[in-house]
Scaffold this motif. Structure first.
Motif, PDB file in Angstrom:
ATOM      1  N   HIS A 129      -4.609   4.367  95.608  1.00  0.00           N
ATOM      2  CA  HIS A 129      -3.469   4.351  94.054  1.00  0.00           C
ATOM      3  C   HIS A 129      -2.505   6.109  94.384  1.00  0.00           C
ATOM      4  O   HIS A 129      -3.415   7.518  93.854  1.00  0.00           O
ATOM      5  CB  HIS A 129      -3.624   3.952  93.384  1.00  0.00           C
ATOM      6  CG  HIS A 129      -2.011   3.631  93.065  1.00  0.00           C
ATOM      7  ND1 HIS A 129      -1.480   2.373  92.982  1.00  0.00           N
ATOM      8  CD2 HIS A 129      -1.850   3.739  91.653  1.00  0.00           C
ATOM      9  CE1 HIS A 129      -0.658   2.527  91.847  1.00  0.00           C
ATOM     10  NE2 HIS A 129      -0.186   3.716  91.142  1.00  0.00           N
ATOM     11  N   PRO A 130      -1.474   6.328  95.454  1.00  0.00           N
ATOM     12  CA  PRO A 130      -1.601   7.787  95.017  1.00  0.00           C
ATOM     13  C   PRO A 130      -0.618   8.554  94.073  1.00  0.00           C
ATOM     14  O   PRO A 130      -0.414   7.037  93.366  1.00  0.00           O
ATOM     15  CB  PRO A 130      -0.122   8.189  97.092  1.00  0.00           C
ATOM     16  CG  PRO A 130       0.259   6.538  96.588  1.00  0.00           C
ATOM     17  CD  PRO A 130      -0.587   5.665  96.133  1.00  0.00           C
TER      18      PRO A 130
ATOM     19  N   LYS B 195       3.870   5.776  97.735  1.00  0.00           N
ATOM     20  CA  LYS B 195       3.107   4.365  98.402  1.00  0.00           C
ATOM     21  C   LYS B 195       3.881   3.378  98.999  1.00  0.00           C
ATOM     22  O   LYS B 195       2.921   2.596  98.961  1.00  0.00           O
ATOM     23  CB  LYS B 195       2.773   3.835  97.157  1.00  0.00           C
ATOM     24  CG  LYS B 195       3.710   3.293  96.015  1.00  0.00           C
ATOM     25  CD  LYS B 195       3.235   2.842  94.524  1.00  0.00           C
ATOM     26  CE  LYS B 195       4.485   2.151  94.309  1.00  0.00           C
ATOM     27  NZ  LYS B 195       5.144   3.059  92.675  1.00  0.00           N
TER      28      LYS B 195
ATOM     29  N   GLY C 195      -5.545  10.201  97.914  1.00  0.00           N
ATOM     30  CA  GLY C 195      -4.513   8.798  97.505  1.00  0.00           C
ATOM     31  C   GLY C 195      -3.758   9.414  99.627  1.00  0.00           C
ATOM     32  O   GLY C 195      -3.357   8.581  99.675  1.00  0.00           O
TER      33      GLY C 195
END
Ligand code: TXA
Ligand code: MG
Length: 345
Positions: free
Chosen positions: A223-224, A230, A216
């Motif tokens: 998606h981190p 995010k 991410g």
């Protein structure tokens, strides 16, 4: 010392205190009291799914708040604590979900700052603290920045002067480690860096073996794993663009863009370095430090981003920085500030 005692009393009473650390200023509350942790989210305007880091002053303090301590934690603590490293573990029962943003894992760090350590010890040992900015603004590296964002919302700001590092701690996820019934540790996957900082992946790998980067981090669409990564953090009010390429080309292009903006009646800010600052023609030119000392760039970056806001630039152009050592963390924060808007020249 009196200030520290006052601050500790506020924390013990369930209130909030801003305090200096070596990375950035933190906004602290008693980590083990749900209603205290909740106040942090209200004061910052922080989304409630974004977990907090618990700050401790002794390695032994880990035993109460994590389920089990994997062997890597000891090695990393010996090498880097107190210091700008946050480790993520499976949490114990006593850590409230208000502190972990609803997660079963908990982030823990031992800051390397005498006032922070004294405050943690005086107030019971566990301070939950995000950076002490309002959500979405650059992290504070001076007590004045905290006041800019939070004056009137919190009872006390401990002023420790300018921080030493200027960028938030490195986060490594050790929650992938679990213990089998016969007491053996197994890894579901390799430990990942969720947020780059002063302590690099290479420095971590030297101590515990292979360490990866959260996918991410490089891919803005992935998606981190750290919920906070995010959000479009560290965002100045103006549109910001990173201009990347050979030094002379970057300077030429930024000067052209500044000229075009000027003709449209728009103000231009430039984020550059000691080596290049004389070569720009724009409304606001700010050097964040010298390329011969990457630490100086990290230390001043957030103050320069904040200043750009107050100067009223319509567009901000930044030079790109080498992604080596702490430069990697600088570029990570700049890319987020710019919403990944990069122009190659
Ligand atoms: O240097 C620092 O770490 C500073 C000083 C004050 O210690 N603190 C700081 O906190 O930067 P904050 O809240 O601004 O950033 C914490 C980051 C967020 O991105 C959050 O999502 C992530 O850590 N985080 C916290 N707990 C986590 C968890 N259990 N799992 C994954 N990410 C977590
Ligand atoms: Mg923050």
């Amino acid at each position: 010392m009196l200030q520290i005692r006052n601050a500790a009393d506020i924390l013990k009473g369930g209130g909030l205190v801003a305090f200096p650390t070596e990375t950035v200023y933190g906004l602290g509350a008693d980590a083990l009291r749900p209603e205290a942790a909740k106040k942090i989210y209200a004061a910052k305007g922080r989304p409630s799914d974004n977990p907090l880091i618990i700050h401790i002053a002794e390695f032994e303090a880990l035993f109460r708040i994590v389920k089990e301590i994997p062997p890597q934690a000891r090695l990393l603590a010996d090498a880097f604590w107190p210091g700008p490293l946050t480790m993520i573990f499976q949490k114990s029962e006593i850590v409230p979900y208000e502190t972990t943003g609803g997660l079963d894992t908990v982030a823990v760090r031992m800051p390397d700052h005498p006032a922070a350590l004294a405050l943690i010890r005086e107030s019971g040992g566990y301070i939950a603290a995000p950076s002490a900015n309002t959500s979405g603004r650059p992290s504070p590296t001076l007590a004045e920045h905290v006041a800019e964002d939070l004056d009137g919302r919190i009872p006390l700001i401990l002023d420790g002067g300018a921080v030493g590092i200027g960028i938030e701690s490195t986060i490594i996820d050790l929650s992938c480690m679990s213990k089998t019934a016969d007491g053996e540790w197994i890894a579901d996957e390799i430990p990942l860096v969720l947020r780059p900082g002063y302590i690099t992946r290479e420095m971590l790998a030297e101590v515990i073996g292979t360490v990866g980067d959260d996918p991410g981090l490089a891919d803005e669409n992935a998606h981190p794993k750290a919920p906070g990564m995010k959000y479009r953090h560290y965002a100045p009010k103006a549109e910001m663009i990173i201009v990347s390429g050979e030094r002379e080309d970057v300077i030429r292009r930024i000067n052209e863009l500044a000229e075009e903006n000027c003709q449209r009646g728009e103000k231009t800010g430039v984020i550059c370095t000691e080596e290049t600052k004389e070569q720009y023609r724009a409304d606001f030119i700010r050097s964040t430090g010298s390329r011969s000392d990457e630490g100086s760039i990290a230390r001043h970056l957030y103050a320069v981003l904040r200043e750009m806001d107050t100067l009223g630039a319509d567009r901000i152009y930044s030079e790109n920085f080498s992604a080596l050592r702490i430069g990697n963390a600088v570029m990570n924060r700049l890319l987020k500030a710019a919403g990944h808007h990069v122009v190659e020249v």
